[in-house]
Design a protein around this motif. Structure first.
Motif, PDB file in Angstrom:
ATOM      1  N   GLU A 156       0.841  -1.194   0.000  1.00 21.63           N
ATOM      2  CA  GLU A 156       0.000   0.000   0.000  1.00 21.63           C
ATOM      3  C   GLU A 156       0.878   1.246   0.000  1.00 21.63           C
ATOM      4  O   GLU A 156       1.960   1.260   0.580  1.00 21.63           O
ATOM      5  CB  GLU A 156      -0.902  -0.001   1.233  1.00 21.63           C
ATOM      6  N   GLU A 157       0.393   2.278  -0.680  1.00 19.42           N
ATOM      7  CA  GLU A 157       1.142   3.526  -0.734  1.00 19.42           C
ATOM      8  C   GLU A 157       1.080   4.222   0.621  1.00 19.42           C
ATOM      9  O   GLU A 157       0.104   4.119   1.351  1.00 19.42           O
ATOM     10  CB  GLU A 157       0.564   4.446  -1.806  1.00 19.42           C
ATOM     11  N   ALA A 158       2.162   4.929   0.945  1.00 19.80           N
ATOM     12  CA  ALA A 158       2.201   5.672   2.202  1.00 19.80           C
ATOM     13  C   ALA A 158       1.214   6.829   2.136  1.00 19.80           C
ATOM     14  O   ALA A 158       1.011   7.425   1.069  1.00 19.80           O
ATOM     15  CB  ALA A 158       3.606   6.205   2.446  1.00 19.80           C
ATOM     16  N   PRO A 159       0.588   7.160   3.254  1.00 23.73           N
ATOM     17  CA  PRO A 159      -0.334   8.298   3.230  1.00 23.73           C
ATOM     18  C   PRO A 159       0.431   9.599   3.007  1.00 23.73           C
ATOM     19  O   PRO A 159       1.613   9.704   3.313  1.00 23.73           O
ATOM     20  CB  PRO A 159      -0.979   8.264   4.620  1.00 23.73           C
TER      21      PRO A 159
END
Length: 154
Positions: A47-50
């Protein structure tokens, strides 16, 4: 001819004991799933970092002015490393009719701390900090005293 119905009931002991194959096999843990010989071809899903939070648009003073016992010897403009040249332009009014002032340069203090008088530079006012007239007057008074003492020392 009249017929009567009768119910057949199972013996009560049949409910308590299982019959057939289940009674003869002991309870065992389920068999583990087969382990693959090779890893899958696709990489694991990451998942991409926020997104980082937006920077705070307000600049606040981190250290307003220390008490008289902990005043620094020298106040400097952090960009030039020298005392501010034009003291009238250090603080400007935030609004035409308001009493709040904005610091136009980053002011740092050069002082000495501890028993061995270790030299340190600490932030006095960040650039863009909104301060009251009282605080601005105290800083300007210190800058004027500093300017007067350097003129007499030179």
């Amino acid at each position: 001819m009249a017929t009567t119905r009768t119910r057949k009931t199972a013996p009560k002991t049949a409910d308590a004991s299982p019959t057939g194959d289940a009674a003869t096999k002991p309870a065992t843990a389920p068999e583990p799933a087969a382990i693959p010989d090779a890893a899958p071809l696709e990489p694991p899903l990451v998942e991409e970092a926020p997104e980082p939070p937006a920077p705070d648009p307000y600049v606040t003073p981190t250290e307003v002015i220390p008490d008289d016992q902990h005043l620094a010897e020298v106040i400097l403009d952090d960009a030039t490393g020298q005392p501010p040249a034009d003291l009238d332009k250090v603080f400007v009014p935030l609004t035409p009719l308001g009493s709040a002032l904005s610091c136009t340069i980053r002011l740092v203090e050069q002082t000495y701390l501890g028993p061995h008088r270790t030299p340190v530079v600490r932030l006095l006012q960040p650039k863009g900090a909104v301060v009251s007239e009282n605080i601005a007057t105290r800083i300007l008074r210190r800058l004027e005293e500093q300017a007067g003492s350097t003129v007499t020392n030179a």
